[in-house]
Design an enzyme around this catalytic site. Structure first.
Site, PDB file in Angstrom:
ATOM      1  N   ASP A  20       0.833  -1.206   0.000  1.00 26.75           N
ATOM      2  CA  ASP A  20       0.000   0.000   0.000  1.00 26.75           C
ATOM      3  C   ASP A  20       0.870   1.260   0.000  1.00 26.75           C
ATOM      4  O   ASP A  20       1.953   1.280   0.592  1.00 26.75           O
ATOM      5  CB  ASP A  20      -0.890  -0.013   1.248  1.00 26.75           C
ATOM      6  CG  ASP A  20      -2.012   1.003   1.152  1.00 26.75           C
ATOM      7  OD1 ASP A  20      -2.331   1.454   0.037  1.00 26.75           O
ATOM      8  OD2 ASP A  20      -2.575   1.353   2.204  1.00 26.75           O
ATOM      9  N   ASN A  69       1.444   3.389  -2.995  1.00 25.14           N
ATOM     10  CA  ASN A  69       2.014   3.838  -4.267  1.00 25.14           C
ATOM     11  C   ASN A  69       1.494   5.211  -4.678  1.00 25.14           C
ATOM     12  O   ASN A  69       2.266   6.083  -5.088  1.00 25.14           O
ATOM     13  CB  ASN A  69       1.708   2.828  -5.376  1.00 25.14           C
ATOM     14  CG  ASN A  69       2.467   1.528  -5.217  1.00 25.14           C
ATOM     15  OD1 ASN A  69       3.559   1.503  -4.663  1.00 25.14           O
ATOM     16  ND2 ASN A  69       1.890   0.441  -5.697  1.00 25.14           N
ATOM     17  N   GLY A  70       0.177   5.383  -4.561  1.00 27.17           N
ATOM     18  CA  GLY A  70      -0.426   6.652  -4.952  1.00 27.17           C
ATOM     19  C   GLY A  70       0.022   7.808  -4.079  1.00 27.17           C
ATOM     20  O   GLY A  70       0.326   8.907  -4.574  1.00 27.17           O
ATOM     21  N   HIS A 127       3.060   3.480  -8.890  1.00 26.00           N
ATOM     22  CA  HIS A 127       2.937   2.050  -9.174  1.00 26.00           C
ATOM     23  C   HIS A 127       4.195   1.526  -9.872  1.00 26.00           C
ATOM     24  O   HIS A 127       4.665   0.427  -9.575  1.00 26.00           O
ATOM     25  CB  HIS A 127       1.705   1.784 -10.041  1.00 26.00           C
ATOM     26  CG  HIS A 127       0.409   2.119  -9.359  1.00 26.00           C
ATOM     27  ND1 HIS A 127       0.034   1.537  -8.167  1.00 26.00           N
ATOM     28  CD2 HIS A 127      -0.594   2.969  -9.705  1.00 26.00           C
ATOM     29  CE1 HIS A 127      -1.156   2.021  -7.801  1.00 26.00           C
ATOM     30  NE2 HIS A 127      -1.544   2.881  -8.718  1.00 26.00           N
ATOM     31  N   THR A 138     -10.482  -6.721  -6.009  1.00 32.98           N
ATOM     32  CA  THR A 138     -11.724  -6.581  -6.783  1.00 32.98           C
ATOM     33  C   THR A 138     -12.218  -5.140  -6.737  1.00 32.98           C
ATOM     34  O   THR A 138     -12.788  -4.639  -7.701  1.00 32.98           O
ATOM     35  CB  THR A 138     -12.810  -7.526  -6.227  1.00 32.98           C
ATOM     36  OG1 THR A 138     -12.934  -7.332  -4.804  1.00 32.98           O
ATOM     37  CG2 THR A 138     -12.467  -8.976  -6.500  1.00 32.98           C
ATOM     38  N   ASN A 159     -10.362  -2.543  -6.710  1.00 39.51           N
ATOM     39  CA  ASN A 159      -9.498  -1.680  -7.520  1.00 39.51           C
ATOM     40  C   ASN A 159     -10.047  -1.429  -8.922  1.00 39.51           C
ATOM     41  O   ASN A 159      -9.643  -0.480  -9.598  1.00 39.51           O
ATOM     42  CB  ASN A 159      -8.086  -2.261  -7.637  1.00 39.51           C
ATOM     43  CG  ASN A 159      -7.288  -2.139  -6.357  1.00 39.51           C
ATOM     44  OD1 ASN A 159      -6.342  -2.891  -6.128  1.00 39.51           O
ATOM     45  ND2 ASN A 159      -7.648  -1.181  -5.504  1.00 39.51           N
ATOM     46  N   TRP A 160     -10.984  -2.272  -9.366  1.00 43.42           N
ATOM     47  CA  TRP A 160     -11.591  -2.042 -10.680  1.00 43.42           C
ATOM     48  C   TRP A 160     -12.373  -0.732 -10.701  1.00 43.42           C
ATOM     49  O   TRP A 160     -12.681  -0.198 -11.778  1.00 43.42           O
ATOM     50  CB  TRP A 160     -12.508  -3.198 -11.059  1.00 43.42           C
ATOM     51  CG  TRP A 160     -11.819  -4.493 -11.331  1.00 43.42           C
ATOM     52  CD1 TRP A 160     -11.889  -5.643 -10.603  1.00 43.42           C
ATOM     53  CD2 TRP A 160     -10.936  -4.799 -12.430  1.00 43.42           C
ATOM     54  NE1 TRP A 160     -11.116  -6.633 -11.154  1.00 43.42           N
ATOM     55  CE2 TRP A 160     -10.524  -6.139 -12.285  1.00 43.42           C
ATOM     56  CE3 TRP A 160     -10.463  -4.045 -13.517  1.00 43.42           C
ATOM     57  CZ2 TRP A 160      -9.651  -6.752 -13.185  1.00 43.42           C
ATOM     58  CZ3 TRP A 160      -9.594  -4.653 -14.420  1.00 43.42           C
ATOM     59  CH2 TRP A 160      -9.200  -5.990 -14.256  1.00 43.42           C
ATOM     60  N   ARG A 196     -11.300   2.097  -9.626  1.00 48.00           N
ATOM     61  CA  ARG A 196     -10.399   3.241  -9.759  1.00 48.00           C
ATOM     62  C   ARG A 196     -10.548   3.866 -11.150  1.00 48.00           C
ATOM     63  O   ARG A 196     -11.142   3.258 -12.058  1.00 48.00           O
ATOM     64  CB  ARG A 196      -8.954   2.795  -9.529  1.00 48.00           C
ATOM     65  CG  ARG A 196      -8.675   2.419  -8.085  1.00 48.00           C
ATOM     66  CD  ARG A 196      -7.211   2.149  -7.838  1.00 48.00           C
ATOM     67  NE  ARG A 196      -6.937   1.919  -6.432  1.00 48.00           N
ATOM     68  CZ  ARG A 196      -5.731   1.747  -5.912  1.00 48.00           C
ATOM     69  NH1 ARG A 196      -4.665   1.780  -6.705  1.00 48.00           N
ATOM     70  NH2 ARG A 196      -5.562   1.548  -4.617  1.00 48.00           N
ATOM     71  N   ARG A 209       1.645  -4.884   6.221  1.00 45.93           N
ATOM     72  CA  ARG A 209       0.986  -3.833   5.433  1.00 45.93           C
ATOM     73  C   ARG A 209       1.789  -2.548   5.547  1.00 45.93           C
ATOM     74  O   ARG A 209       2.150  -2.120   6.647  1.00 45.93           O
ATOM     75  CB  ARG A 209      -0.444  -3.578   5.907  1.00 45.93           C
ATOM     76  CG  ARG A 209      -1.102  -2.472   5.047  1.00 45.93           C
ATOM     77  CD  ARG A 209      -2.585  -2.341   5.237  1.00 45.93           C
ATOM     78  NE  ARG A 209      -3.117  -1.387   4.262  1.00 45.93           N
ATOM     79  CZ  ARG A 209      -4.348  -1.394   3.786  1.00 45.93           C
ATOM     80  NH1 ARG A 209      -5.183  -2.319   4.191  1.00 45.93           N
ATOM     81  NH2 ARG A 209      -4.746  -0.500   2.908  1.00 45.93           N
ATOM     82  N   SER A 217      -8.371  -4.943   4.607  1.00 48.26           N
ATOM     83  CA  SER A 217      -8.851  -4.634   3.247  1.00 48.26           C
ATOM     84  C   SER A 217      -9.225  -5.871   2.432  1.00 48.26           C
ATOM     85  O   SER A 217      -8.825  -6.026   1.275  1.00 48.26           O
ATOM     86  CB  SER A 217      -7.802  -3.804   2.489  1.00 48.26           C
ATOM     87  OG  SER A 217      -7.622  -2.558   3.108  1.00 48.26           O
TER      88      SER A 217
END
Length: 246
Positions: A21, A23-24, A38, A67, A69-70, A72, A189, A197
């Protein structure tokens, strides 16, 4: 003594899982687009995979794409899928050099055709490797996994393939995506978030949890060593008292 030298090779987790967790947020701190975070996160993946294999950890599972993340932004999802294909092609040599077997769990049919094909190709090419099993959780959600198990078992009971009275933990384990993996011993994490999560909810029942504020692109093998040392300094009770363990 270096951090690596402080690790007891006899007390390594048999199964290490990591929620990668941050990256953004890493990219935002640099004033860059999320996708750059990423891209930089793949460097931490390589370090972690190589370090784990070198230490002798037998099973490493990485939460690569959930699942959820789709949902985004479309551009970010497209970039992540392209990055997956690029990384798989690039890391095949790493897998071969380190004798690593690649596997994947999740609703893999949801992946774009090119990403799915590349994934299956690398899985096939590494299937006989024996040093470590690296499992990527892709389009993965633990609740969905458990729901699918219940549906599958319900059909088997209805068709008299199994009896409801025979359903126990071992039967459920055999119907999970992770049926060929041991339970998770240590879950890491990154990024400072302290939640699971929807990741391997069944499989982490007795796992030790380790949270770090480090954002994933900054996570190094030294950070991995720190987490493992912390894990090895804990007393794992599995519901027993200290007196029962002695």
């Amino acid at each position: 003594m270096s951090l690596k030298d402080q690790i007891n090779k006899e007390k390594l987790p048999a199964h290490l899982a990591i929620i990668m967790d941050g990256n953004g947020r890493w990219a935002k701190k640099q004033g860059l687009m999320r996708v750059v975070g990423h891209e930089n996160g793949t460097k931490s993946v390589r370090q972690t995979v190589e370090a784990s294999a070198e230490l002798g950890i037998k099973h490493l599972t990485l939460y690569a794409f959930s699942t959820e993340n789709w949902n985004r932004p479309k551009l970010e999802v497209q970039t992540l899928m392209k990055l997956l294909v690029k990384s798989l092609k690039k890391e095949l040599k790493t897998f071969e050099d380190n004798n690593i077997k690649l596997c994947a769990i999740g609703n893999l049919n949801d992946l774009p055709q090119k990403a799915h094909k590349e994934l299956l190709d690398v899985i096939e090419k590494t299937k006989n490797n024996t040093n470590m099993t690296l499992t990527l959780a892709l389009s993965y959600g633990s609740r969905e996994e458990i729901v699918n198990v219940i549906k599958e078992l319900s059909v088997k009971v209805k068709n008299n393939i199994i009896s409801s009275e025979t359903i126990d933990e071992s039967i459920i384990n055999k119907h999970l995506y992770t049926q060929n993996l041991p339970d998770v011993d240590l879950l890491i994490r990154t990024s400072g978030e302290q939640r699971i999560s929807n990741f391997l909810l069944w499989q982490i029942a007795y796992a030790e949890l380790y949270f770090t504020d480090i954002l994933w692109p900054d996570f190094t093998k030294e950070n991995l060593y720190e987490a493992l040392i912390n894990y090895q300094n804990r007393e794992r009770r599995f519901g027993k008292t200290s007196e029962q363990l002695t």
